[in-house]
Design a protein around this motif. Structure first.
Motif, PDB file in Angstrom:
ATOM      1  N   LEU A  60     -21.657 -24.880  -4.055  1.00 36.79           N
ATOM      2  CA  LEU A  60     -20.417 -25.267  -4.738  1.00 36.79           C
ATOM      3  C   LEU A  60     -19.662 -24.012  -5.159  1.00 36.79           C
ATOM      4  CD1 LEU A  60     -21.622 -28.105  -7.132  1.00 36.79           C
ATOM      5  CD2 LEU A  60     -20.274 -28.354  -5.031  1.00 36.79           C
ATOM      6  N   GLY A  99     -14.378 -24.042  -7.855  1.00 35.04           N
ATOM      7  CA  GLY A  99     -13.806 -24.189  -9.191  1.00 35.04           C
ATOM      8  C   GLY A  99     -12.608 -23.300  -9.465  1.00 35.04           C
ATOM      9  N   GLY A 132     -12.443 -21.314 -12.237  1.00 32.13           N
ATOM     10  CA  GLY A 132     -12.862 -20.074 -12.902  1.00 32.13           C
ATOM     11  C   GLY A 132     -12.016 -19.742 -14.122  1.00 32.13           C
ATOM     12  N   ASN A 178     -11.138 -32.009  -9.423  1.00 33.32           N
ATOM     13  CA  ASN A 178     -11.925 -32.993 -10.161  1.00 33.32           C
ATOM     14  C   ASN A 178     -13.284 -32.462 -10.559  1.00 33.32           C
ATOM     15  OD1 ASN A 178     -10.407 -35.187 -10.745  1.00 33.32           O
ATOM     16  ND2 ASN A 178     -10.859 -36.280  -8.866  1.00 33.32           N
ATOM     17  N   GLY A 179     -13.466 -31.158 -10.409  1.00 37.57           N
ATOM     18  CA  GLY A 179     -14.713 -30.551 -10.858  1.00 37.57           C
ATOM     19  C   GLY A 179     -15.803 -30.575  -9.799  1.00 37.57           C
ATOM     20  N   GLY A 187     -16.684 -31.500  -5.224  1.00 36.20           N
ATOM     21  CA  GLY A 187     -17.314 -30.717  -4.163  1.00 36.20           C
ATOM     22  C   GLY A 187     -18.540 -31.419  -3.607  1.00 36.20           C
ATOM     23  N   LEU A 218     -26.520 -29.673 -11.509  1.00 42.44           N
ATOM     24  CA  LEU A 218     -25.900 -29.072 -10.316  1.00 42.44           C
ATOM     25  C   LEU A 218     -26.921 -28.348  -9.457  1.00 42.44           C
ATOM     26  CD1 LEU A 218     -22.420 -27.772 -11.497  1.00 42.44           C
ATOM     27  CD2 LEU A 218     -22.984 -29.850 -10.230  1.00 42.44           C
ATOM     28  N   ASN A 261     -20.184 -17.334 -16.247  1.00 43.49           N
ATOM     29  CA  ASN A 261     -18.884 -18.000 -16.371  1.00 43.49           C
ATOM     30  C   ASN A 261     -17.777 -17.117 -16.899  1.00 43.49           C
ATOM     31  OD1 ASN A 261     -19.451 -20.671 -15.502  1.00 43.49           O
ATOM     32  ND2 ASN A 261     -20.577 -21.024 -17.399  1.00 43.49           N
TER      33      ASN A 261
HETATM   34  N1  LIG Z   1     -15.659 -28.046  -4.846  1.00 41.22           N
HETATM   35  C1  LIG Z   1     -15.447 -27.880  -6.146  1.00 41.22           C
HETATM   36  N2  LIG Z   1     -16.297 -27.121  -6.862  1.00 41.22           N
HETATM   37  C2  LIG Z   1     -16.045 -26.965  -8.174  1.00 41.22           C
HETATM   38  C3  LIG Z   1     -14.914 -27.556  -8.801  1.00 41.22           C
HETATM   39  N3  LIG Z   1     -14.939 -27.208 -10.113  1.00 41.22           N
HETATM   40  C4  LIG Z   1     -16.042 -26.435 -10.277  1.00 41.22           C
HETATM   41  N4  LIG Z   1     -16.708 -26.279  -9.110  1.00 41.22           N
HETATM   42  C5  LIG Z   1     -17.952 -25.510  -8.887  1.00 41.22           C
HETATM   43  O1  LIG Z   1     -18.960 -26.060  -9.705  1.00 41.22           O
HETATM   44  C6  LIG Z   1     -19.723 -25.058 -10.373  1.00 41.22           C
HETATM   45  C7  LIG Z   1     -19.566 -25.192 -11.878  1.00 41.22           C
HETATM   46  O2  LIG Z   1     -18.211 -25.003 -12.176  1.00 41.22           O
HETATM   47  P1  LIG Z   1     -17.664 -24.881 -13.664  1.00 41.22           P
HETATM   48  O3  LIG Z   1     -18.173 -23.608 -14.267  1.00 41.22           O
HETATM   49  O4  LIG Z   1     -17.956 -26.133 -14.396  1.00 41.22           O
HETATM   50  O5  LIG Z   1     -16.095 -24.822 -13.427  1.00 41.22           O
HETATM   51  P2  LIG Z   1     -15.208 -23.616 -12.909  1.00 41.22           P
HETATM   52  O6  LIG Z   1     -13.913 -24.191 -12.506  1.00 41.22           O
HETATM   53  O7  LIG Z   1     -15.951 -22.833 -11.863  1.00 41.22           O
HETATM   54  O8  LIG Z   1     -15.037 -22.677 -14.162  1.00 41.22           O
HETATM   55  P3  LIG Z   1     -14.178 -22.975 -15.504  1.00 41.22           P
HETATM   56  O9  LIG Z   1     -12.767 -23.248 -15.076  1.00 41.22           O
HETATM   57  O10 LIG Z   1     -14.317 -21.720 -16.293  1.00 41.22           O
HETATM   58  O11 LIG Z   1     -14.844 -24.168 -16.161  1.00 41.22           O
HETATM   59  C8  LIG Z   1     -19.203 -23.732  -9.823  1.00 41.22           C
HETATM   60  O12 LIG Z   1     -20.021 -23.360  -8.753  1.00 41.22           O
HETATM   61  C9  LIG Z   1     -17.809 -24.059  -9.310  1.00 41.22           C
HETATM   62  O13 LIG Z   1     -17.439 -23.237  -8.225  1.00 41.22           O
HETATM   63  C10 LIG Z   1     -14.011 -28.349  -8.018  1.00 41.22           C
HETATM   64  O14 LIG Z   1     -12.992 -28.913  -8.481  1.00 41.22           O
HETATM   65  N5  LIG Z   1     -14.338 -28.474  -6.696  1.00 41.22           N
END
Ligand SMILES: Nc1nc2c(ncn2[C@@H]2O[C@H](COP(=O)(O)OP(=O)(O)OP(=O)(O)O)[C@@H](O)[C@H]2O)c(=O)[nH]1
Length: 199
Positions: free
Chosen positions: A14, A17, A19, A81-82, A86, A143, A191
């Motif tokens: 995954l 995100g 970030g 959608n987080g 993915g 995850l 993060n």
């Molecule tokens: N495909 C996909 N992966 C995601 C998405 N949001 C987060 N991830 C992945 O899921 C894992 C956890 O992500 P998070 O730390 O919750 O979110 P983030 O967007 O990476 O970081 P923040 O914006 O700081 O919360 C990471 O490996 C991200 O790359 C998304 O919308 N789509």
């Protein structure tokens, strides 16, 4: 540790995100112990399963170099959608490849090991219709897990109803919790910029 190379189970990194906590940077590209984080997690997954798919929404040229032909953006309805978005795309692709399940890991846990990922696969093989998620020192890491393609419809409905919470989804599909043979440090998320200090 055993490895699973038959394609019965495929890997899913995954990396899609936003970030936000990292100032909007793509975490997968950031260096940890001398390598981009995404490459480290990809290598750990590749040690255990093949092929490994990458879920990414930007830096696609970078990710294509790691996994040529296996990079998948979220489906348009589910962009931003987080992590579950993915996972949804990964499960769709896995089903298309004839796989039964995906072994998932996020790009921001660069110290995750093949031993942990392999333990998840072994636990899934015992009950292949149920998802499996990792637990370490009393903390659940949804995850890091194995999700069978049979959860595709539930996941699709979950996202369509506006739900994004990963832990709640894992509970809703009755995931098996597997105690992993690893110190909590292996699951440490990177993060924020300070999480990368000194590396
Ligand atoms: N495909 C996909 N992966 C995601 C998405 N949001 C987060 N991830 C992945 O899921 C894992 C956890 O992500 P998070 O730390 O919750 O979110 P983030 O967007 O990476 O970081 P923040 O914006 O700081 O919360 C990471 O490996 C991200 O790359 C998304 O919308 N789509």
């Amino acid at each position: 540790m055993t490895t699973e190379k038959s394609g019965e189970i495929v890997g899913l990194l995954l990396a899609g995100g936003k970030g936000t906590r990292m100032g909007g940077q793509d975490k997968g590209l950031l260096t940890w112990k001398g390598e981009p984080m995404a490459e480290r997690v990809y290598r750990a997954l590749s040690t255990v399963v093949s092929p490994v798919l990458i879920s990414a929404n930007r830096s696609l040229v970078f990710y294509e170099k790691i996994a040529p032909g296996h990079v998948y953006p979220d489906t348009p309805d589910n962009t931003h959608n987080g992590p579950l978005a993915g996972l949804l795309r990964g499960l769709i692709e896995a089903e298309g490849l004839g796989a039964q399940a995906v072994l998932v890991s996020p790009c921001d846990t660069p110290d995750i090991t093949p031993a942990t990922l392999s333990a998840l696969v072994e636990a899934w093989k015992i009950q292949p219709l149920r998802p499996v998620v990792a637990e370490c020192e009393g903390r659940i890491h949804p995850l890091h897990g194995v999700y069978p393609v049979s959860v595709l419809i539930q996941l699709s409905e979950w996202l369509a109803s506006g739900n994004r919470r990963v832990m709640k989804f894992a509970e809703s599909v009755n995931a098996v919790v597997v105690d992993c043979p690893e110190a909590e440090a292996a699951f440490q998320n990177r993060n924020r910029p300070e999480d990368l200090a000194g590396k």
